[in-house]
Design a protein around this motif. Structure first.
Motif, PDB file in Angstrom:
ATOM      1  N   HIS A   1      35.515  -4.572   5.672  1.00 19.35           N
ATOM      2  CA  HIS A   1      37.517  -5.047   5.137  1.00 19.35           C
ATOM      3  C   HIS A   1      37.176  -5.204   3.048  1.00 19.35           C
ATOM      4  O   HIS A   1      36.584  -6.276   3.543  1.00 19.35           O
TER       5      HIS A   1
ATOM      6  N   GLU B   1      52.541  -6.530   3.971  1.00 13.97           N
ATOM      7  CA  GLU B   1      52.851  -5.713   4.416  1.00 13.97           C
ATOM      8  C   GLU B   1      53.608  -5.973   5.472  1.00 13.97           C
ATOM      9  O   GLU B   1      54.877  -5.046   5.859  1.00 13.97           O
TER      10      GLU B   1
ATOM     11  N   GLY C   1      42.902  -0.403   9.914  1.00 12.54           N
ATOM     12  CA  GLY C   1      42.696  -1.548   9.272  1.00 12.54           C
ATOM     13  C   GLY C   1      42.717  -2.179  10.815  1.00 12.54           C
ATOM     14  O   GLY C   1      43.124  -1.284  11.897  1.00 12.54           O
ATOM     15  N   GLU C   2      43.049  -3.679  10.542  1.00 11.68           N
ATOM     16  CA  GLU C   2      43.052  -4.324  11.866  1.00 11.68           C
ATOM     17  C   GLU C   2      44.830  -4.387  12.227  1.00 11.68           C
ATOM     18  O   GLU C   2      45.477  -4.181  12.637  1.00 11.68           O
ATOM     19  N   ALA C   3      45.718  -5.330  11.226  1.00 15.47           N
ATOM     20  CA  ALA C   3      47.208  -5.940  11.378  1.00 15.47           C
ATOM     21  C   ALA C   3      47.695  -5.632  10.111  1.00 15.47           C
ATOM     22  O   ALA C   3      46.781  -6.502   9.103  1.00 15.47           O
ATOM     23  N   PRO C   4      48.611  -5.899  10.029  1.00 16.70           N
ATOM     24  CA  PRO C   4      48.916  -6.572   9.291  1.00 16.70           C
ATOM     25  C   PRO C   4      49.463  -7.942   8.748  1.00 16.70           C
ATOM     26  O   PRO C   4      49.445  -8.177   8.783  1.00 16.70           O
ATOM     27  N   GLY C   5      49.398  -8.337   7.241  1.00 14.00           N
ATOM     28  CA  GLY C   5      49.275  -9.049   6.387  1.00 14.00           C
ATOM     29  C   GLY C   5      50.745  -9.844   6.446  1.00 14.00           C
ATOM     30  O   GLY C   5      51.885  -8.595   6.450  1.00 14.00           O
TER      31      GLY C   5
ATOM     32  N   ASN D   1      47.218   0.923  10.818  1.00 12.33           N
ATOM     33  CA  ASN D   1      46.083  -0.880  12.095  1.00 12.33           C
ATOM     34  C   ASN D   1      46.368  -0.146  12.736  1.00 12.33           C
ATOM     35  O   ASN D   1      46.783   0.650  13.695  1.00 12.33           O
TER      36      ASN D   1
ATOM     37  N   PRO E   1      51.395  -1.091   5.418  1.00 11.13           N
ATOM     38  CA  PRO E   1      50.137  -1.159   5.373  1.00 11.13           C
ATOM     39  C   PRO E   1      49.266  -1.546   3.427  1.00 11.13           C
ATOM     40  O   PRO E   1      49.205  -0.592   2.874  1.00 11.13           O
ATOM     41  N   PHE E   2      48.055  -1.916   3.538  1.00  9.23           N
ATOM     42  CA  PHE E   2      47.102  -2.700   3.108  1.00  9.23           C
ATOM     43  C   PHE E   2      47.931  -2.590   1.529  1.00  9.23           C
ATOM     44  O   PHE E   2      47.807  -1.613   0.514  1.00  9.23           O
TER      45      PHE E   2
HETATM   46  N1  URA Z   1      44.397  -5.895   6.566  1.00  8.68           N
HETATM   47  C1  URA Z   1      44.649  -5.179   7.423  1.00  8.68           C
HETATM   48  O1  URA Z   1      43.816  -5.135   7.745  1.00  8.68           O
HETATM   49  N2  URA Z   1      46.436  -3.880   7.388  1.00  8.68           N
HETATM   50  C2  URA Z   1      46.392  -4.452   6.111  1.00  8.68           C
HETATM   51  O2  URA Z   1      47.301  -3.843   6.557  1.00  8.68           O
HETATM   52  C3  URA Z   1      46.597  -5.759   5.310  1.00  8.68           C
HETATM   53  C4  URA Z   1      45.413  -5.969   5.320  1.00  8.68           C
END
Ligand code: URA
Length: 265
Positions: free
Chosen positions: A235, A128, A121-125, A161, A134-135
């Motif tokens: 996503h 997370e 994925g992209e990055a922690p929100g 991520n 993650p996710f």
């Molecule tokens: N979106 C992401 O791309 N990664 C995450 O871990 C959470 C949301």
């Protein structure tokens, strides 16, 4: 998984609009279930494949095998000989970009370190960042349902991520941040040696493939990253906003499954 449970997962993904009119929903679920039973997802990973075989090169290959773009991915300064534990410690201590100042903690990655499937994925929100995994927010729950719908449990795959730290206010990652985290992700790929990579969302896909193309033009194509097939899926946060997109996401997942099954032959 029984039909009722599967239907529950499919419904969570908006699958009710994906069922062809001429087919009753129960038979669709049965067909999927029997297909999943006939093609169980293997967790075996060929550890004999040497790291050298992972050519540090990203390339796009379309469905008929034509190469239409290629680039070199630069090695970073970090050693590529880390084990999982050392790598995780390096990530936890990382101060390579300013995200270290605002993070609660780093989010390394989670799942089966012998997995065939790697999701990036992209990055922690926010969730997370708080939980260190993650996710795990709403989008993460949908991602888990999406995996279940193709017969995969979250624990069976490996999820990471591009960025290991949360960008403030969930803004898009900056190129410098992606670059700062690049070597960590590369090392995760090398350690895991997945058979298939799913790029989750436009930003992950564009960065992993070094492409500026839209999500829709990157979908449905068997790309390659380090000689590993890479499939782009939307996503889940985006899917939460659009039922129609969920229908397309189902096709993407089916495509990923078909690529995986091809590899197994
Ligand atoms: N979106 C992401 O791309 N990664 C995450 O871990 C959470 C949301």
């Amino acid at each position: 998984m029984d039909n009722a449970t599967r239907l529950h997962y499919l419904e969570a993904m908006g699958i009710t609009i994906w069922v062809p009119r001429q087919r009753p929903i129960a038979s669709e679920a049965e067909a999927m279930q029997s297909e999943a039973l006939q093609n169980p997802v293997s967790q075996d990973v060929d550890y004999l494949q040497s790291v050298d075989q992972l050519a540090i090169q990203a390339e796009h290959i379309d469905l008929v095998g034509n190469h239409f773009n290629a680039r070199s991915v630069p090695h970073d300064t970090l050693s590529f000989n880390n084990d999982w534990q050392t790598l995780q410690q390096q990530v936890a201590a990382c101060q390579q970009c300013s995200l270290c100042e605002t993070r609660t903690q780093t989010v390394f990655g989670v799942g089966n370190r012998h997995a065939d499937w790697m999701l990036i994925g992209e990055a922690p929100g926010q969730n997370e960042d708080l939980q260190g995994e993650p996710f795990v927010g709403k989008a993460g729950q949908l991602l888990t349902e999406m995996l279940r719908a193709i017969g995969l449990r979250r624990e069976e795959v490996y999820i990471a991520n591009m960025l290991k730290c949360r960008p403030p206010n969930n803004r898009d990652p900056l190129p410098t941040e992606v670059q700062a985290c690049h070597a960590f992700l590369q090392q995760q790929i090398i350690l895991l040696q997945p058979k298939l990579i799913l790029a989750v969302g436009r930003i992950a896909a564009q960065n992993l493939l070094n492409s500026k193309q839209t999500l829709s033009s990157l979908r449905g194509i068997r790309h390659q990253l380090h000689n590993i097939p890479l499939i782009v899926i939307p996503h889940p946060a985006y899917l939460l906003r659009s039922l129609l997109e969920k229908a397309k996401a189902w096709e993407d997942l089916q495509f990923a499954l078909s690529v995986y099954k091809e590899l197994e032959k």
